[in-house]
Motif scaffolding. Structure first.
Motif, PDB file in Angstrom:
ATOM      1  N   ASN A 155       0.766  -1.299  -0.096  1.00 43.84           N
ATOM      2  CA  ASN A 155      -0.061   0.109  -0.017  1.00 43.84           C
ATOM      3  C   ASN A 155       0.815   1.301   0.117  1.00 43.84           C
ATOM      4  O   ASN A 155       1.623   1.481   0.984  1.00 43.84           O
ATOM      5  N   HIS A 206       0.109   2.448  10.307  1.00 40.20           N
ATOM      6  CA  HIS A 206       0.270   1.572  11.316  1.00 40.20           C
ATOM      7  C   HIS A 206       1.377   0.712  10.743  1.00 40.20           C
ATOM      8  O   HIS A 206       1.892   1.072   9.622  1.00 40.20           O
ATOM      9  N   ASP A 251       2.835  -4.351   4.985  1.00 42.16           N
ATOM     10  CA  ASP A 251       2.191  -3.782   3.539  1.00 42.16           C
ATOM     11  C   ASP A 251       1.982  -2.419   3.930  1.00 42.16           C
ATOM     12  O   ASP A 251       1.562  -1.713   3.001  1.00 42.16           O
ATOM     13  N   HIS A 252       2.291  -1.733   4.693  1.00 41.58           N
ATOM     14  CA  HIS A 252       2.152  -0.474   5.046  1.00 41.58           C
ATOM     15  C   HIS A 252       3.618   0.383   5.372  1.00 41.58           C
ATOM     16  O   HIS A 252       3.744   1.488   4.768  1.00 41.58           O
ATOM     17  N   ASP A 296      -6.094   0.415   7.607  1.00 39.47           N
ATOM     18  CA  ASP A 296      -6.611  -1.051   7.777  1.00 39.47           C
ATOM     19  C   ASP A 296      -7.410  -1.110   9.166  1.00 39.47           C
ATOM     20  O   ASP A 296      -7.058  -0.468   9.977  1.00 39.47           O
ATOM     21  N   HIS A 336      -9.559  -7.426   9.547  1.00 36.51           N
ATOM     22  CA  HIS A 336      -9.863  -6.282   8.765  1.00 36.51           C
ATOM     23  C   HIS A 336     -11.506  -6.591   8.820  1.00 36.51           C
ATOM     24  O   HIS A 336     -11.963  -7.675   8.997  1.00 36.51           O
ATOM     25  N   HIS A 394      -7.327  -1.130  -0.753  1.00 36.31           N
ATOM     26  CA  HIS A 394      -6.799  -2.351  -0.025  1.00 36.31           C
ATOM     27  C   HIS A 394      -7.551  -3.428  -0.350  1.00 36.31           C
ATOM     28  O   HIS A 394      -8.127  -4.052   0.507  1.00 36.31           O
TER      29      HIS A 394
HETATM   30 ZN   LIG Z   1      -2.754  -3.583   5.150  1.00 36.03          ZN
END
Ligand SMILES: [Zn+2]
Ligand SMILES: [Zn+2]
Length: 666
Positions: A30, A81, A85-86, A173, A378, A400
């Protein structure tokens, strides 16, 4: 609604541009760009993991050409966060461009610091820790409030981004967990405050858009894990994501409750737990932890091993244990092994393989949805509805998620009254242009992927990947051709096969190679050889090699239906070297083909026509006149060259790896 960003009098209003460079049509990496006027603000920069067939690829990054080109406009970054993936891409990007300031939660920035130190980029930015409800200003046009949310990772935030055209809610997220493990509640009041004021556009997490209902609370796994741990007769081995801080906290709590000491395996598990304890996100006494070498001395009944490997990653602790090649831990039949995670799409096969191996070693393995030992971080459809209800956005962009998740999420939004015209489903690189009363898709920017090898410095480009796929699927053929500088084949070509499954033997291949060389010498030599006035002509040996490779490749594909990687090495011989006259023995090929130096293979394309296949970029394999540095591979690949008449240069194959690495570092 208006689908343009021109006002009624025709003047163009300035628009907010939102450009996701990763995270759409996928779960991972992301990376989102917010742009207004001259200001660029980044929100998160993650990584993704390779899919099948990406041989030797360690991580996948988004293409950031757009940011490199516009780096002087980057005013800062917001981190929501600390999941990979961030934040997993930030240290890598900092090698390419500076980011003046990064605002983010304490835990995420602490994890990021470790990565930046490792990459040596601490001086490329300034990290600023935020607290819930903090408002930070980025550039002239953005002001961002951090709204506490709930997710599988502690210290996670949604964003309210106020811009000159209105406020955008970027959920990050999230799920709605009303009984959070750490007691930090979703700041619903703040979210609804923005809903009351008016939200221009909602960008919302779509991961579980296909799943009906609410996502169960994290706490719901506690009794189920407790049951399995308390019933275990021997050791308990648990694997989960190291970054699932709440899950890990519960497992530690359960270890204490059940009188078990904890041994940790896996670098990320040790790292995340150390950071979380240090910052107070996880509470566990020091004496709970026992080094892995000593935990073997404890009774099995008092042991719990917590480790990485929930995704079947080949190098992770549990995967190594399942293969029996972990130095400290071997599976016992009395072990209870718990998978407290579900496979990320794409990892399913490696996860089930690991489960099979562990079961075959006799362990009891607890896994799967029915056990209630894992919940997602999620939100599902009802969570999405609640988010839409709180924020009441004018426009909506699902993010996302993979494409079908985005479509599903857009349907949920429509069911909540957002008109279909006010929703955009976009792809990486698409540009969302927002004004106070319009949303439209602008011209896309360059987006794509960049594949990094284990060093995270070497870039695995499309050509390298294609070659690795060829190697993996069809093997490799090395061909040594002795050619004199006056364009004469000086010896029969030597052919070596590695990993090639074919009915043709090396001799047959050698004859085919001979034909290709002959054809190239007779039909291409003029173009490949320049007489510059000096004694020896200037020969484009790389071009000769490439022509031979392409020809042989075509023939193999046609005759044997294989596509191995072909490497032709030319061993140049001096002018005047006697010509090798070609074979006189029986032609094993059933096709009629002209022989010797007079003809070209009958199935060859007409002169001058381009090969059907797009030519590969030049491979700088042979360096004429290079010193003898042939590697072991080269010496097995090439037998003794036949041209004994004169000193000939050794083909340099070892240089290939070096060149690639040095070209890739940047
Ligand atoms: Zn994520
Ligand atoms: Zn996350």
């Amino acid at each position: 609604m208006s689908n343009s960003n021109s006002s009624s009098n025709g003047t163009k209003q300035p628009a907010l541009r939102v450009i996701p460079l990763g995270g759409l049509h996928e779960i991972g990496k992301n990376t989102c760009v917010f742009e207004f006027g001259d200001d660029i603000m980044l929100v998160d920069a993650g990584l993704a993991f390779p899919s099948d067939g990406m041989h030797g690829v360690n991580v996948v990054m988004p293409d950031t050409s757009y940011l490199k080109e516009n780096q002087q406009r980057i005013r800062g970054m917001i981190v929501t966060h600390g999941h990979e993936d961030h934040i997993g891409g930030i240290a890598h990007h900092l090698k390419n461009f500076n980011i003046p300031v990064i605002h983010g939660p304490r835990l995420a920035l602490s994890l990021l610091t470790g990565k930046m130190e490792e990459a040596g980029v601490m001086d490329r930015t300034v990290l600023k820790t935020i607290a819930p409800r903090d408002v930070v200003k980025v550039g002239q046009h953005f002001s961002v409030e951090f709204i506490r949310n709930t997710h599988s990772m502690a210290d996670s935030f949604s964003l309210a981004i106020t811009t000159p055209v209105g406020t955008v809610i970027f959920t990050g997220d999230f799920k709605f967990d009303h009984t959070p493990v750490d007691g930090e509640h979703f700041d619903l009041a703040r979210m609804s405050h923005y809903g009351e004021q008016g939200v221009l556009c909602l960008f919302s997490d779509s991961t579980n858009a296909e799943v009906p209902g609410f996502c169960p609370p994290e706490r719901s796994v506690f009794p189920n894990l407790d049951r399995h741990i308390s019933q275990a007769e021997g050791r308990v081995i648990i694997t989960t994501f190291a970054s699932s801080i709440h899950r890990v906290s519960m497992i530690l709590e359960l270890a204490i409750k059940n009188g078990r000491k904890v041994g940790l395996l896996g670098r990320s598990m040790l790292n995340v737990i150390a950071k979380s304890r240090e910052l107070g996100y996880m509470r566990a006494p020091d004496e709970l932890f026992v080094p892995i070498k000593q935990i073997r001395d404890l009774p099995d009944r008092e042991t719990l091993l917590l480790m990485t490997g929930s995704q079947g990653e080949p190098l992770a602790a549990l995967s190594r244990i399942s293969r029996g090649d972990h130095p400290q831990v071997q599976v016992k039949s009395s072990d209870t092994i718990i998978f407290s995670a579900s496979p990320i799409p794409g990892n399913t096969i490696s996860v089930v393989n690991t489960i099979d191996k562990l079961m075959m070693l006799g362990a009891k393995v607890v896994y799967g949805k029915g056990e209630g030992i894992h919940v997602s971080g999620h939100g599902c459809q009802e969570d999405h509805k609640l988010m839409l209800a709180l924020t009441k956005p004018k426009f909506f962009v699902p993010v996302h998620g993979e494409h079908r998740m985005l479509v599903c999420h857009s349907k949920t939004a429509q069911s909540m009254g957002v008109p279909a015209d006010n929703i955009l489903i976009i792809d990486n690189g698409d540009v969302v242009e927002l004004t106070a009363d319009s949303i439209r898709r602008g011209d896309p920017v360059k987006a794509g992927i960049e594949l990094l090898d284990a060093s995270r410095n070497g870039i695995v480009d499309a050509r390298v990947l294609k070659e690795r796929q060829q190697l993996a699927e069809d093997g490799m053929i090395t061909l040594l051709a002795a050619i004199s500088t006056d364009g004469v084949m000086a010896a029969p070509p030597r052919v070596n096969l590695r990993g090639v499954v074919t009915t043709a033997d090396a001799r047959k291949l050698s004859i085919w190679a001979e034909r290709e060389i002959t054809w190239v010498l007779e039909n291409r030599w003029k173009q490949l050889c320049r007489h510059t006035g000096g004694q020896a002509p200037d020969v484009d040996w790389v071009g000769v090699q490439r022509e031979v490779e392409l020809g042989l490749q075509r023939r193999l594909r046609r005759e044997l239906q294989v596509e191995p990687l072909i490497t032709c090495l030319v061993q140049p011989a001096p002018a005047g070297t006697p010509a090798y006259k070609g074979r006189t023995d029986a032609e094993p090929d059933s096709r009629p083909a002209s022989r010797g130096r007079g003809g070209r293979p009958v199935d060859r394309q007409p002169r001058g026509e381009r090969p059907e296949r797009a030519p590969q970029p030049q491979r700088q394999l042979a360096t004429v006149g290079a010193t003898a540095t042939a590697s072991a591979t080269a010496s097995t690949a090439v037998a003794t060259p036949a041209s004994a008449a004169a000193p000939v240069a050794e083909p340099e194959i070892a240089g290939r790896t070096r060149r690639r690495r040095s070209a890739a570092v940047g």
